[in-house]
Design an enzyme around this catalytic site. Structure first.
Site, PDB file in Angstrom:
ATOM      1  N   GLU A  53      -3.352 -13.698 -13.538  1.00 16.44           N
ATOM      2  CA  GLU A  53      -4.386 -12.774 -13.074  1.00 16.44           C
ATOM      3  C   GLU A  53      -4.009 -11.368 -13.529  1.00 16.44           C
ATOM      4  OE1 GLU A  53      -4.600 -12.900  -8.858  1.00 16.44           O
ATOM      5  OE2 GLU A  53      -4.928 -15.064  -8.755  1.00 16.44           O
ATOM      6  N   ASP A  64      -5.240  -3.860  -1.415  1.00 17.35           N
ATOM      7  CA  ASP A  64      -3.891  -3.909  -1.964  1.00 17.35           C
ATOM      8  C   ASP A  64      -2.918  -3.101  -1.120  1.00 17.35           C
ATOM      9  OD1 ASP A  64      -4.420  -5.496  -4.288  1.00 17.35           O
ATOM     10  OD2 ASP A  64      -5.453  -3.769  -5.139  1.00 17.35           O
TER      11      ASP A  64
END
Length: 270
Positions: A53, A64
């Protein structure tokens, strides 16, 4: 040129045939530099990861944790553009022949243009895109374009998703389902086992797609635990941290090589 969704499907079928989970790795493009990131990603795939990814860094990465945010900031301050992310996909796929996806928030893709982005991703040899914040009900245009170009559309599900919601998401998705092991941001250190196992079981009741688990997996022991019930184990923050903590690029490559080898052994130990 068509994308590599079939390569992604075949890779997950192959790892299932070997009675193991796939190891899926993540790094943001442009970190520590564009070329340095390409080298690190290639090293990780050559050390035992099955799928990669490539993160598309975003200025507001709400899902995140601080480690990935730091890497994103380094990439963005280095002048990273979407063309560099696509170049990364092209280079890593050319070097390894393994499935490469982009993981992105929706806003940068929407600004770039769906037709332009999907066309260029397919031309780069990409297998598809993980869209972490695109609601399924707003994804019709994207999915039509991705399907036409042979690109997978991977959606993220969470433990809080209702069964009806899971069915809606898994019906719309392709490639695999990304199951978030924890409620929260990437890089969490809590145990991932129980909630993730329950979520995987619920998702599998709605789809034949492989279910891959990420968020919160950072050690080989955790990878072994998750590989016992998931079709794929996704590791990102630990690899980012290995590069961030290294005093120089070569030391960082050695660190991610060793970590990836240990994680690859771990997913085979289930």
């Amino acid at each position: 040129m068509s994308g590599n969704r079939q390569l992604l499907t075949d890779t997950l079928a192959k790892t299932a045939g070997e009675n193991r989970a796939a190891l899926i790795a993540y790094l943001p493009a442009g970190f520590p530099t564009v070329d340095g990131g390409i080298t690190a990603m290639t090293t990780i795939l050559e050390s035992g990861a099955d799928i990669f990814e490539v993160g598309l860094p975003h200025s507001d990465p709400v899902l995140d944790g601080p480690i990935v945010q730091t890497a994103d900031d380094i990439a963005l301050r280095g002048g990273l553009r979407i063309k560099d992310v696509l170049r990364t996909v092209r280079a890593v796929y050319a070097a390894t022949g393994k499935p490469i996806l982009i993981m992105s928030y929706w806003n940068p893709i929407q600004r770039y243009g769906i037709e332009r982005f999907t066309t260029e991703l397919a031309a780069a040899g990409g297998a598809g895109c993980i869209l972490s914040d695109l609601p399924v009900q707003e994804s019709t245009e994207w999915r039509a374009r991705a399907d036409a170009l042979g690109l997978a559309t991977v959606f993220v599900v969470a433990p809080s998703s209702t069964n009806d919601r899971l069915a809606e998401i898994t019906t719309a998705g392709s490639g695999f389902v990304y199951a978030s092991a924890l409620m929260g941001v990437t890089g969490s250190e809590r145990s991932v086992g129980a909630a993730a196992s329950t979520l995987v079981r619920r998702v599998k009741a709605t789809t034949d797609l492989p279910v891959c688990v990420g968020i919160g997996i950072s050690t080989p022991a955790q990878a072994t635990e998750v590989a016992a019930f998931a079709d794929g184990v996704i590791v990102g923050t630990a690899l980012v941290k290995a590069l961030l903590d290294a005093p120089d690029e070569q030391t960082g490559l050695t660190a991610v090589r060793h970590l990836t080898t240990a994680l690859a052994d771990a997913v085979r130990a289930r």
